[in-house]
Design an enzyme around this catalytic site. Structure first.
Site, PDB file in Angstrom:
ATOM      1  N   SER A 581      35.790 -10.649 -16.593  1.00 40.62           N
ATOM      2  CA  SER A 581      35.079  -9.416 -16.289  1.00 40.62           C
ATOM      3  C   SER A 581      36.029  -8.385 -15.655  1.00 40.62           C
ATOM      4  O   SER A 581      37.030  -8.036 -16.275  1.00 40.62           O
ATOM      5  CB  SER A 581      33.907  -9.765 -15.375  1.00 40.62           C
ATOM      6  OG  SER A 581      33.004  -8.736 -15.374  1.00 40.62           O
ATOM      7  N   ASP A 669      26.463 -11.277 -23.990  1.00 39.13           N
ATOM      8  CA  ASP A 669      26.813 -10.620 -22.729  1.00 39.13           C
ATOM      9  C   ASP A 669      26.206  -9.219 -22.673  1.00 39.13           C
ATOM     10  O   ASP A 669      26.499  -8.373 -23.521  1.00 39.13           O
ATOM     11  CB  ASP A 669      28.348 -10.537 -22.645  1.00 39.13           C
ATOM     12  CG  ASP A 669      28.845 -10.114 -21.283  1.00 39.13           C
ATOM     13  OD1 ASP A 669      28.064  -9.534 -20.522  1.00 39.13           O
ATOM     14  OD2 ASP A 669      30.030 -10.365 -20.990  1.00 39.13           O
ATOM     15  N   HIS A 701      27.416 -13.376 -19.936  1.00 41.71           N
ATOM     16  CA  HIS A 701      28.647 -12.923 -19.293  1.00 41.71           C
ATOM     17  C   HIS A 701      29.424 -14.046 -18.593  1.00 41.71           C
ATOM     18  O   HIS A 701      30.649 -14.053 -18.585  1.00 41.71           O
ATOM     19  CB  HIS A 701      28.269 -11.828 -18.295  1.00 41.71           C
ATOM     20  CG  HIS A 701      29.426 -11.131 -17.684  1.00 41.71           C
ATOM     21  ND1 HIS A 701      30.382 -10.494 -18.438  1.00 41.71           N
ATOM     22  CD2 HIS A 701      29.794 -10.959 -16.390  1.00 41.71           C
ATOM     23  CE1 HIS A 701      31.278  -9.959 -17.628  1.00 41.71           C
ATOM     24  NE2 HIS A 701      30.948 -10.233 -16.389  1.00 41.71           N
TER      25      HIS A 701
END
Ligand SMILES: CC(=O)N[C@@H](C)C(=O)N[C@@H](C)C(=O)O
Length: 726
Positions: A581, A669, A701
């Site tokens: 991320s 995601d 995610h």
């Protein structure tokens, strides 16, 4: 001399499997005090654990009970009562306050169809089993209260009188069916009474990992009358959750999140506008108890039922912030701030509150103190606040354990889970000392865990060089956790895996981390960097990063790495970077800004281009705020703002990349949509940089499903080993 790193996939998988056996704690409930026939007092402690089952490819949940004999001040004797039992089909469960009954929301298949039941157990009898699906009063019960630190909306709460149960479920929706289906005969007979909206209506949801949550409603079961009611009378523009019974059961108190003009992602974002509400069930009036200008969460009623403690932070801005601990007095209706935001840690070392959930119970028995676990720099401590003075004491600051987590506290008996990078989670209990006592907590272990003797860890502190000091927020320090094999011969140099965390306003505390432990066992050193902007270091550190992502955080990580290399124990030719991320954003920035320095890069669902992400993520505000702008729901970014979002993104540096990149992407995601990874993949391919993309269907995610997580790990290490020998 080169170190010998384990490289056989079979051997690596064996170590992964061995270390993934350690379970983690998700819940502990303390039962009532029972006096035995010999006069001794004891309480039962119910615990829930979760463990990866690689054979079955799922996380299994199991429970174990313990018995604690005590004299209300100290533990006299304790031990497990019985073995572990796997929990299957239980969505939620809760014992009644007296301990006489238990409520369970259960999912069970009836004639091949999934149904939800609300059960009430008393002694050894299932007294009630209400088929909630058949009642059709509401949709699915929200399951996010099964683990307190994952709770956003859900709850299952007994009324004080033990006659009613309160829970949160999805609002009943009109059936999604065609206007032309036979079952719509009713509608055809009465065209002014629409029985369907058709099959293609879009329903907003609360974003990443909350795709099945859209319109929560508060539901009450009247146990005696076998009657479920859905509470009405709440404001139309709020979504309720985290509910509990008000003093005297006169109504329910809950958090309401505003969902207009549209819902924004809630996971990892406790900065959404919300307020504390009271729905009076005697008069049917709904009252707002907090300002409505802030974000609030985790309301907890004191044992004397006079006050509600809750956490508060500002709306929008950084997604994780330093919170205030607030208190609402039920009788005077006055709100006070018990602990304020800490901009810079003072001499006492307290860095502020960075928890987005308090434990299910957090009050001392005398209703004068609140206990919570909270990151303080790179450790997680247990803190105690005196509500009268606001003074804060750490119950664990002097311990050599890296991380403490308060699972629950009841009548001053605390149940905690502890771990360190070389020590899997263990379960402890201890009594909170009296308010004027200077004594330390006498901790007693209920379930010990074995220390990994071959793994070592330390916290390193860095002061950025003067040219990288932030002029608005100067003199900020940051930390990194260095985890490495313990016994390393003097002449051996270790390969290093650098891991910046995501968020960016998050932190890696010194707790049990499966992947780091496996990497260490394989012969790697791991550096986890809490760059400026991480939580746990004061509010100034968080704000110092806004508008500076892609530079300040990148430089901090590189500075930490180069400092560690100076120690001479690391092989400079074997440094890799990995992150997810925003951590993936940093990994991709590092390989772009320091071409060739890192020999391999692995990025999970990385943010690649903030300008292209803003239109598709569930948190568009994140893109604006991290780029240094103010977010407004009714304003599109202007050209200069788009330009900055692009310029501070890793895609901008792609032409400089020399490092081979492995991308691990979750198909579903909603936070950093998979197109981000694909954008980078194509850009690298076009430049003939070795790139491989792993695509995980059914994953979001976090890529945390057991097969995705373990496959991602194996591929990561094999990618690094392969490119270290290029
Ligand atoms: C707020 C948020 O979710 N930001 C993402 C870009 C991110 O970095 N998430 C972290 C917490 C992650 O590890 O997924």
């Amino acid at each position: 001399m080169d170190s010998k790193v384990m490289s056989s996939p079979g051997e690596i998988a064996r170590v992964y499997k061995e270390l993934s056996l350690y379970p983690s704690l998700s819940r502990a409930d303390v039962g009532p005090v029972i006096t035995s026939q010999y006069g001794g007092k004891y309480s039962n402690i119910y615990t829930e654990w979760s463990q990866r089952d690689l054979e079955r490819n799922e996380n299994v949940k199991f429970c174990r009970q313990y018995i604690v004999f005590h004299d209300d001040k100290s533990v006299v004797y304790s031990g497990a009562s019985g073995n572990c039992t796997e929990i299957k089909g239980e969505v939620l469960s809760k014992d009644s306050p007296s301990g006489d009954m238990k409520a369970v929301v259960r999912e069970s298949s009836v004639k091949g169809e999934d149904k939800q039941f609300l059960e009430v157990w008393s002694k050894n009898i299932k007294m009630k089993s209400i088929n909630l699906s058949a009642l059709k009063k509401h949709g699915k019960v929200y399951d996010d209260a099964s683990c307190y630190y994952l709770t956003l909306f859900g709850c299952l709460v007994w009324s004080h009188s033990e006659t009613h149960l309160l829970y949160v479920a999805e609002k009943k929706r009109p059936k999604a069916e065609s206007f032309f289906q036979a079952s719509n005969a009713e509608q055809q007979a009465n065209p002014n009474n629409p029985a369907t909206e058709g099959q293609f209506v879009f329903h907003e949801d609360w974003g990443e990992a909350l795709g099945d949550k859209s319109c929560p409603v508060l539901c009450i079961l009247d146990i005696e009358g076998d009657f479920v009611s859905v509470l009405d009378g709440l404001p139309d523009d709020i979504s309720p959750g985290q509910a509990f019974w008000a003093p005297g059961d006169t109504g329910v108190v809950f958090i309401g999140w505003w969902h207009e003009p549209f819902r924004l992602g809630l996971k990892y974002c406790p900065n959404r506008r919300s307020a504390l509400f009271y729905m009076d069930l005697t008069g049917g009036k709904c009252e707002q108890l907090s300002s409505g200008k802030t974000s609030v969460c985790s309301p907890r009623l004191s044992p004397d039922q006079c006050r509600i403690a809750y956490l508060e932070c500002s709306v929008y801005g950084p997604h994780m912030q330093c919170s205030k601990l607030c208190m609402y007095d039920w009788y005077t209706k006055k709100t006070s701030v018990v602990v304020d935001v800490i901009k810079r840690p003072g001499k006492d070392g307290f860095t502020g509150i960075y928890s987005s959930q308090l434990s299910p119970q957090c009050w001392s028995a005398d209703s004068q103190r609140i206990i919570f676990a909270c990151p303080q720099r790179s450790r997680k401590d247990l803190l105690m606040v005196d509500i009268n003075t606001g003074s804060i004491n750490s119950l664990t600051a002097k311990s050599d354990i890296g991380s403490w987590c308060l699972l629950n506290i009841e009548r001053d008996l605390m149940v905690v889970s502890c771990s360190s990078p070389n020590c899997p989670p263990s379960l402890w209990v201890g009594f909170l000392p009296g308010i004027d006592s200077q004594e330390n907590v006498d901790w007693v272990t209920l379930e010990d865990s074995e220390k990994l003797q071959d793994v070592d860890w330390q916290i390193l502190t860095f002061t950025p060089p003067s040219e990288d000091d932030n002029s608005q927020y100067s003199n900020l320090e940051f930390d990194a956790l260095l985890i490495k094999p313990k016994e390393v011969k003097d002449e051996v140099k270790l390969p290093l895996i650098v891991t910046p965390h995501g968020g960016p306003h998050s932190v890696i505390v010194a707790e049990w981390l499966l992947s780091s432990a496996v990497l260490c066992r394989m012969g790697f050193a791991v550096l986890l960097v809490n760059y400026r902007g991480s939580i746990g270091y004061g509010e100034d550190s968080i704000y110092s990063l806004l508008g500076n992502v892609g530079t300040q955080d990148v430089k901090d990580v590189q500075f930490a790495v180069e400092s560690v290399l100076k120690s001479g124990s690391i092989d400079e030719q074997k440094v890799a970077v990995s992150g997810g991320s925003h951590g993936g954003f940093l990994a991709c920035h590092l390989i772009g800004q320091y071409p060739g320095f890192y020999k391999a890069c692995v990025a999970r669902n990385p943010v690649i281009n903030m300008a292209s992400m803003i239109g598709s993520t569930d948190i568009p505000d994140w893109c604006m705020v991290e780029a240094g702008f103010v977010f407004n729901t009714d304003c599109l970014p202007d050209a200069a703002e788009w330009e900055k979002m692009l310029n501070i993104s890793p895609i901008k540096y792609v032409s400089q990349v020399k490092t081979p990149v492995l991308l691990t992407i979750g198909e579903d995601d909603k936070r950093v949509p998979n197109k981000q990874g694909i954008e980078y993949y194509k850009a690298l391919k076009a430049r003939q940089i070795p790139v491989r993309l792993l695509w995980y269907p059914g994953n979001n995610h976090s890529l945390s499903k057991v097969d995705a997580e373990s496959d991602g790990f194996m591929n990561m290490v094999l990618w690094m080993i392969q490119h270290f020998s290029d």
